[in-house]
Design a protein around this motif. Structure first.
Motif, PDB file in Angstrom:
ATOM      1  N   LYS A 149      -2.246   7.493 -14.014  1.00  0.00           N
ATOM      2  CA  LYS A 149      -0.880   6.987 -13.893  1.00  0.00           C
ATOM      3  C   LYS A 149      -0.838   5.700 -13.082  1.00  0.00           C
ATOM      4  N   ALA A 150      -1.694   5.605 -12.065  1.00  0.00           N
ATOM      5  CA  ALA A 150      -1.749   4.391 -11.255  1.00  0.00           C
ATOM      6  C   ALA A 150      -2.181   3.207 -12.109  1.00  0.00           C
ATOM      7  N   PHE A 151      -3.209   3.405 -12.922  1.00  0.00           N
ATOM      8  CA  PHE A 151      -3.654   2.335 -13.804  1.00  0.00           C
ATOM      9  C   PHE A 151      -2.608   2.019 -14.858  1.00  0.00           C
ATOM     10  N   GLU A 152      -1.865   3.043 -15.265  1.00  0.00           N
ATOM     11  CA  GLU A 152      -0.822   2.853 -16.265  1.00  0.00           C
ATOM     12  C   GLU A 152       0.232   1.887 -15.746  1.00  0.00           C
ATOM     13  N   LEU A 153       0.479   1.940 -14.449  1.00  0.00           N
ATOM     14  CA  LEU A 153       1.421   1.019 -13.831  1.00  0.00           C
ATOM     15  C   LEU A 153       0.769  -0.344 -13.584  1.00  0.00           C
ATOM     16  N   TYR A 154      -0.548  -0.416 -13.843  1.00  0.00           N
ATOM     17  CA  TYR A 154      -1.314  -1.640 -13.634  1.00  0.00           C
ATOM     18  C   TYR A 154      -1.328  -2.051 -12.166  1.00  0.00           C
ATOM     19  N   ALA A 155      -1.527  -1.058 -11.339  1.00  0.00           N
ATOM     20  CA  ALA A 155      -1.747  -1.345  -9.930  1.00  0.00           C
ATOM     21  C   ALA A 155      -3.079  -2.086  -9.788  1.00  0.00           C
ATOM     22  N   LEU A 156      -3.191  -2.834  -8.719  1.00  0.00           N
ATOM     23  CA  LEU A 156      -4.437  -3.559  -8.489  1.00  0.00           C
ATOM     24  C   LEU A 156      -5.583  -2.585  -8.251  1.00  0.00           C
ATOM     25  N   ASP A 157      -5.312  -1.498  -7.505  1.00  0.00           N
ATOM     26  CA  ASP A 157      -6.372  -0.541  -7.193  1.00  0.00           C
ATOM     27  C   ASP A 157      -5.731   0.729  -6.638  1.00  0.00           C
ATOM     28  N   TYR A 158      -6.560   1.762  -6.447  1.00  0.00           N
ATOM     29  CA  TYR A 158      -6.109   2.949  -5.735  1.00  0.00           C
ATOM     30  C   TYR A 158      -7.244   3.448  -4.852  1.00  0.00           C
ATOM     31  N   ILE A 159      -6.893   4.032  -3.713  1.00  0.00           N
ATOM     32  CA  ILE A 159      -7.865   4.493  -2.716  1.00  0.00           C
ATOM     33  C   ILE A 159      -7.624   5.969  -2.464  1.00  0.00           C
ATOM     34  N   MET A 160      -8.699   6.715  -2.415  1.00  0.00           N
ATOM     35  CA  MET A 160      -8.585   8.138  -2.135  1.00  0.00           C
ATOM     36  C   MET A 160      -8.531   8.383  -0.630  1.00  0.00           C
ATOM     37  N   LYS A 161      -7.707   9.348  -0.220  1.00  0.00           N
ATOM     38  CA  LYS A 161      -7.689   9.797   1.176  1.00  0.00           C
ATOM     39  C   LYS A 161      -8.786  10.844   1.382  1.00  0.00           C
ATOM     40  N   PHE A 216       0.871  -1.174   0.000  1.00  0.00           N
ATOM     41  CA  PHE A 216       0.000   0.000   0.000  1.00  0.00           C
ATOM     42  C   PHE A 216       0.914   1.232   0.000  1.00  0.00           C
ATOM     43  N   LEU A 217       0.870   2.003  -1.076  1.00  0.00           N
ATOM     44  CA  LEU A 217       1.816   3.095  -1.248  1.00  0.00           C
ATOM     45  C   LEU A 217       1.113   4.438  -1.358  1.00  0.00           C
ATOM     46  N   ASP A 218       1.600   5.396  -0.570  1.00  0.00           N
ATOM     47  CA  ASP A 218       1.166   6.780  -0.765  1.00  0.00           C
ATOM     48  C   ASP A 218       1.795   7.282  -2.064  1.00  0.00           C
ATOM     49  N   ILE A 219       1.070   8.063  -2.835  1.00  0.00           N
ATOM     50  CA  ILE A 219       1.615   8.559  -4.106  1.00  0.00           C
ATOM     51  C   ILE A 219       2.451   9.806  -3.901  1.00  0.00           C
ATOM     52  N   HIS A 220       1.978  10.733  -3.069  1.00  0.00           N
ATOM     53  CA  HIS A 220       2.628  12.036  -2.954  1.00  0.00           C
ATOM     54  C   HIS A 220       3.573  12.030  -1.755  1.00  0.00           C
ATOM     55  N   ALA A 224      11.632  -5.307  -8.454  1.00  0.00           N
ATOM     56  CA  ALA A 224      12.248  -6.178  -7.457  1.00  0.00           C
ATOM     57  C   ALA A 224      11.409  -7.414  -7.177  1.00  0.00           C
ATOM     58  N   LEU A 225      10.082  -7.273  -7.264  1.00  0.00           N
ATOM     59  CA  LEU A 225       9.176  -8.367  -6.928  1.00  0.00           C
ATOM     60  C   LEU A 225       8.003  -8.336  -7.921  1.00  0.00           C
ATOM     61  N   PRO A 226       8.166  -8.954  -9.097  1.00  0.00           N
ATOM     62  CA  PRO A 226       7.190  -8.798 -10.180  1.00  0.00           C
ATOM     63  C   PRO A 226       5.765  -9.219  -9.843  1.00  0.00           C
ATOM     64  N   ASN A 227       5.583 -10.160  -8.931  1.00  0.00           N
ATOM     65  CA  ASN A 227       4.240 -10.679  -8.664  1.00  0.00           C
ATOM     66  C   ASN A 227       3.514  -9.965  -7.523  1.00  0.00           C
ATOM     67  N   ILE A 228       4.118  -8.921  -6.978  1.00  0.00           N
ATOM     68  CA  ILE A 228       3.476  -8.214  -5.873  1.00  0.00           C
ATOM     69  C   ILE A 228       2.265  -7.431  -6.380  1.00  0.00           C
ATOM     70  N   GLU A 229       1.238  -7.323  -5.543  1.00  0.00           N
ATOM     71  CA  GLU A 229       0.088  -6.475  -5.859  1.00  0.00           C
ATOM     72  C   GLU A 229       0.343  -5.091  -5.254  1.00  0.00           C
ATOM     73  N   ILE A 230      -0.020  -4.056  -5.991  1.00  0.00           N
ATOM     74  CA  ILE A 230       0.203  -2.690  -5.526  1.00  0.00           C
ATOM     75  C   ILE A 230      -1.118  -1.947  -5.440  1.00  0.00           C
ATOM     76  N   VAL A 231      -1.342  -1.313  -4.302  1.00  0.00           N
ATOM     77  CA  VAL A 231      -2.513  -0.457  -4.092  1.00  0.00           C
ATOM     78  C   VAL A 231      -2.010   0.931  -3.740  1.00  0.00           C
ATOM     79  N   PHE A 232      -2.428   1.927  -4.504  1.00  0.00           N
ATOM     80  CA  PHE A 232      -2.016   3.299  -4.222  1.00  0.00           C
ATOM     81  C   PHE A 232      -3.039   3.987  -3.330  1.00  0.00           C
ATOM     82  N   VAL A 233      -2.534   4.770  -2.394  1.00  0.00           N
ATOM     83  CA  VAL A 233      -3.373   5.564  -1.495  1.00  0.00           C
ATOM     84  C   VAL A 233      -3.023   7.029  -1.760  1.00  0.00           C
ATOM     85  N   THR A 234      -3.996   7.814  -2.177  1.00  0.00           N
ATOM     86  CA  THR A 234      -3.685   9.174  -2.620  1.00  0.00           C
ATOM     87  C   THR A 234      -4.793  10.163  -2.303  1.00  0.00           C
ATOM     88  N   GLY A 235      -4.412  11.401  -2.151  1.00  0.00           N
ATOM     89  CA  GLY A 235      -5.390  12.461  -1.989  1.00  0.00           C
ATOM     90  C   GLY A 235      -5.592  13.239  -3.278  1.00  0.00           C
TER      91      GLY A 235
END
Length: 383
Positions: A90-102, A52-56, A72-83
């Motif tokens: 851009k998050a979808f461009e990286l093919y993250a699993l999802d993103y959540i708004m703060k 779970f990664l903050d974008i900013h 480093a870890l190709p099979n990891i799932e990534i979820v962005f948390v952003t305001g």
């Protein structure tokens, strides 16, 4: 399931941790970081299933960090948390699993966590089913070993040459490879006597690595030295690429009764053949397996589309897109699917992702057919 959290604000980390603990008991938070560089180290050491990664963040942004983590870890799932909603494309461009708004909404978090559960359950079962009751050597993606009933492990190679030598012998498994061929492949610029010493040393390191991973005598993996060459004797062990391709072929025709089995087995394709290592000698087999996987995935997506199972079709198309971003058809198919689902934003995201990929990466133009479809879609009020 293991997770790491990255946010430069300690209060935000604490809030997200509490929300995750409240909503998903089976999630183990193994690392929390305010420093992105420390997070990279944590990924390599802890090998989490989801980040779970903050974008900013100052100094770097979560999108760049996500790229580094996925490398480093190709099979990891990534979820962005952003305001900042502007980062969504851009998050979808990286093919993250999802993103959540703060600020994080519990209901929205539950939706994301359900997606995490679904994504991690299927491939895990598929990967385990390949192993059966024999040792498995994985070369779809990073080289890994798996003993029966155990988690897969990433071997620690003493040198990159030892790793490539093992991979090359695995590629030519159960037959001898001439010493001169190995010297020419791995040490072409080194004087022959010195190159031969490097070869002997690399063979020693391979044997030590197999021993450290308990993949030597215990699992009947042998490295046999012949008079003028070397041979990797697998004994009872299997290679995931070989098992996977055989089982895909044995499934037969794709229909309502076999679709679920197709999807599970396609999830077991965890990466291209020796993909992270980029060995040129593996390119033919890598392209063969990648094309085989892509054809099966396209057929499965089309089957779900024709069966009016659009949500499943979307998931399959996004998986194709994630592994094969150069496949223009996946963007167009997703545009049509999102249109059918009434998801206007999904259509827009796919179009602009395709536009950026084709124009910036390939220096080409989007096909006229896609442009006409998109302009027609916009002209009727985005339906």
């Amino acid at each position: 399931m293991k997770a790491i959290l990255v946010d430069d604000e300690p209060l935000a980390l604490r809030s997200l941790r509490k929300a995750l603990n409240r909503e998903m008991e089976e999630l183990e938070i193994v690392g929390e970081y305010t420093d992105p560089e420390e997070a990279i180290g944590g990924v390599a050491e802890l090998r989490p299933d989801v980040a779970f990664l903050d974008i900013h963040m100052p100094g770097t942004d979560g999108l760049r960090l996500g790229e580094r983590i996925r490398t480093a870890l190709p099979n990891i799932e990534i979820v962005f948390v952003t305001g900042y909603d502007q980062y969504a494309v851009k998050a979808f461009e990286l093919y993250a699993l999802d993103y959540i708004m703060k600020p994080v909404n519990d209901q929205r978090l539950r939706q994301t966590l359900e997606r995490v559960r679904e994504k991690r359950a299927a491939p895990g079962a598929a990967r385990q089913s390949l192993a059966a009751n024999v040792p498995l050597i994985r070369c779809l993606g990073q080289i890994r070993f798996q003993l029966p009933g155990s988690e897969e492990q990433v071997p620690r190679w003493r040198t990159s040459k030892a790793q490539e030598l093992f991979a090359y012998l695995l590629h030519h498994r159960d037959r001898a490879v001439g010493r001169s061929d190995l010297l020419e492949l791995l040490w072409p610029e080194v004087e022959q006597t010195k190159a031969a010493q490097h070869l002997y040393t690399a063979i020693y390191h391979i044997r030590q690595t197999l021993k450290a991973c308990k993949m030597d005598d215990a699992v009947s993996v042998r490295m046999g030295e012949l008079e003028m060459g070397y041979r990797l004797d697998l004994g009872e062990a299997c290679v995931d690429a070989e098992v996977w391709e055989r089982r895909m072929t044995e499934l037969g025709a794709l229909n309502e009764s076999t679709a679920a089995a197709y999807e599970r087995l396609l999830e077991a394709y965890t990466g291209d053949y020796f993909a992270p290592h980029g060995y040129l000698w593996a390119e033919h087999e890598r392209e063969h397996l990648r094309t085989f996987w892509l054809n099966k995935m396209n057929k499965l997506a089309l089957f779900y589309e024709q069966s009016n199972q659009r949500e499943k079709a979307v998931e399959i198309r996004r998986r194709i897109q994630r592994r094969c971003p150069e496949e223009e058809n996946s963007y167009f198919a997703l545009m049509k699917l999102y249109d059918a689902l009434g998801d206007q934003r999904g259509v827009e995201v796919q179009y602009w992702m395709l536009k950026e990929w084709v124009e910036k990466e390939l220096d080409l133009s989007i096909s006229d057919e896609i442009v006409r479809w998109y302009e027609r879609w916009r002209s009727v009020g985005k339906k």
